[in-house]
Write a protein that holds these residues in place. Structure first.
Motif, PDB file in Angstrom:
ATOM      1  N   VAL A  88      41.575  32.667  38.495  1.00  0.00           N
ATOM      2  CA  VAL A  88      42.857  32.811  39.202  1.00  0.00           C
ATOM      3  C   VAL A  88      43.428  34.209  38.982  1.00  0.00           C
ATOM      4  O   VAL A  88      43.992  34.813  39.909  1.00  0.00           O
ATOM      5  CB  VAL A  88      43.842  31.713  38.753  1.00  0.00           C
ATOM      6  N   LEU A  89      43.280  34.755  37.779  1.00  0.00           N
ATOM      7  CA  LEU A  89      43.736  36.129  37.535  1.00  0.00           C
ATOM      8  C   LEU A  89      43.017  37.122  38.450  1.00  0.00           C
ATOM      9  O   LEU A  89      43.626  38.076  38.951  1.00  0.00           O
ATOM     10  CB  LEU A  89      43.505  36.518  36.075  1.00  0.00           C
ATOM     11  N   HIS A  90      41.722  36.898  38.671  1.00  0.00           N
ATOM     12  CA  HIS A  90      40.987  37.762  39.595  1.00  0.00           C
ATOM     13  C   HIS A  90      41.518  37.624  41.019  1.00  0.00           C
ATOM     14  O   HIS A  90      41.612  38.609  41.751  1.00  0.00           O
ATOM     15  CB  HIS A  90      39.490  37.446  39.552  1.00  0.00           C
ATOM     16  N   LEU A  91      41.857  36.401  41.413  1.00  0.00           N
ATOM     17  CA  LEU A  91      42.413  36.196  42.751  1.00  0.00           C
ATOM     18  C   LEU A  91      43.775  36.877  42.891  1.00  0.00           C
ATOM     19  O   LEU A  91      44.076  37.482  43.932  1.00  0.00           O
ATOM     20  CB  LEU A  91      42.532  34.703  43.050  1.00  0.00           C
ATOM     21  N   TYR A  95      44.785  39.843  45.444  1.00  0.00           N
ATOM     22  CA  TYR A  95      45.938  39.740  46.345  1.00  0.00           C
ATOM     23  C   TYR A  95      46.804  40.991  46.246  1.00  0.00           C
ATOM     24  O   TYR A  95      47.185  41.578  47.256  1.00  0.00           O
ATOM     25  CB  TYR A  95      46.760  38.488  46.021  1.00  0.00           C
ATOM     26  N   TYR A  96      47.141  41.396  45.018  1.00  0.00           N
ATOM     27  CA  TYR A  96      47.985  42.581  44.844  1.00  0.00           C
ATOM     28  C   TYR A  96      47.303  43.833  45.383  1.00  0.00           C
ATOM     29  O   TYR A  96      47.962  44.718  45.912  1.00  0.00           O
ATOM     30  CB  TYR A  96      48.367  42.770  43.378  1.00  0.00           C
ATOM     31  N   ALA A 104      51.788  46.348  40.516  1.00  0.00           N
ATOM     32  CA  ALA A 104      51.274  45.018  40.188  1.00  0.00           C
ATOM     33  C   ALA A 104      49.755  45.043  40.034  1.00  0.00           C
ATOM     34  O   ALA A 104      49.209  44.361  39.159  1.00  0.00           O
ATOM     35  CB  ALA A 104      51.679  44.021  41.265  1.00  0.00           C
ATOM     36  N   THR A 105      49.079  45.837  40.863  1.00  0.00           N
ATOM     37  CA  THR A 105      47.622  45.947  40.753  1.00  0.00           C
ATOM     38  C   THR A 105      47.223  46.553  39.415  1.00  0.00           C
ATOM     39  O   THR A 105      46.303  46.060  38.755  1.00  0.00           O
ATOM     40  CB  THR A 105      47.058  46.801  41.907  1.00  0.00           C
ATOM     41  N   PHE A 111      45.695  43.699  32.359  1.00  0.00           N
ATOM     42  CA  PHE A 111      45.650  42.379  31.737  1.00  0.00           C
ATOM     43  C   PHE A 111      44.254  41.771  31.845  1.00  0.00           C
ATOM     44  O   PHE A 111      43.733  41.204  30.877  1.00  0.00           O
ATOM     45  CB  PHE A 111      46.702  41.464  32.366  1.00  0.00           C
ATOM     46  N   LEU A 112      43.623  41.896  33.024  1.00  0.00           N
ATOM     47  CA  LEU A 112      42.251  41.386  33.207  1.00  0.00           C
ATOM     48  C   LEU A 112      41.266  42.093  32.291  1.00  0.00           C
ATOM     49  O   LEU A 112      40.376  41.465  31.707  1.00  0.00           O
ATOM     50  CB  LEU A 112      41.804  41.566  34.657  1.00  0.00           C
TER      51      LEU A 112
END
Length: 171
Positions: A88-91, A95-96, A104-105, A111-112
């Protein structure tokens, strides 16, 4: 032997890293070869078929990486159910990136990166995952024999099915 799509077992740090690099390299080579076919595909149906193969390659690479991550999480005694949160973090990152939110990106990317570095660098447990005792409901079920009319016997446990995952014994 590597079971790439297996969700059982453990995977050490070095093997996890190297197998993920191998999955990425194989997927990149397959996508490169398929995109070269796109230039040769003259008709619309052939073009669509090659695009479908590229998408299938990406899906298989993602599934293989997620399966490897589950096994890596097992190595340091974490549940494999943490893997969907990383997906979900990758998704969210994608999105960003798609909507063009630079701040945000960058924050999601950092964070990823931290999550993936933690998964790669966290040392595994020395002992394999300890089998936890069965739930109290299963502990009360003792294997008893049922006498059938033809004097054969069947275990109640076999009628109920297998023990839940993590159960080491019935008592």
């Amino acid at each position: 032997m590597l079971k790439t799509f297996s969700l059982q077992g453990r995977l050490g740090r070095l093997r996890y890293f190297l197998f993920n690099v191998a999955v990425i390299a194989i997927a990149a080579a397959a996508v490169f070869a398929l995109t070269r076919l796109l230039t040769l595909a003259g008709t619309r149906p052939a073009f669509s078929m090659v695009q479908g193969l590229v998408a299938l390659t990406y899906v298989l690479a993602i599934i293989a990486s997620l399966c490897l991550m589950v096994r890596r999480l097992h190595d340091f005694d974490q549940s494999g159910w943490w893997t969907p949160s990383v997906f979900v973090l990758h998704l969210v990152y994608g999105y960003y990136e798609a909507v063009g939110s630079l701040t945000a990106t960058i924050l999601t990317g950092i964070f990823l990166l931290a999550v993936h570095l933690a998964i790669i660098l966290t040392p595994g447990q020395q002992n394999p995952m300890v089998q936890r005792p069965c739930s109290t409901l299963i502990r009360f079920i003792q294997p008893r024999r049922l006498r059938l009319s033809n004097s054969s016997s069947i275990s109640i446990i076999r009628l109920l099915g297998r023990f839940p995952a993590g159960c080491s014994n019935a008592a």
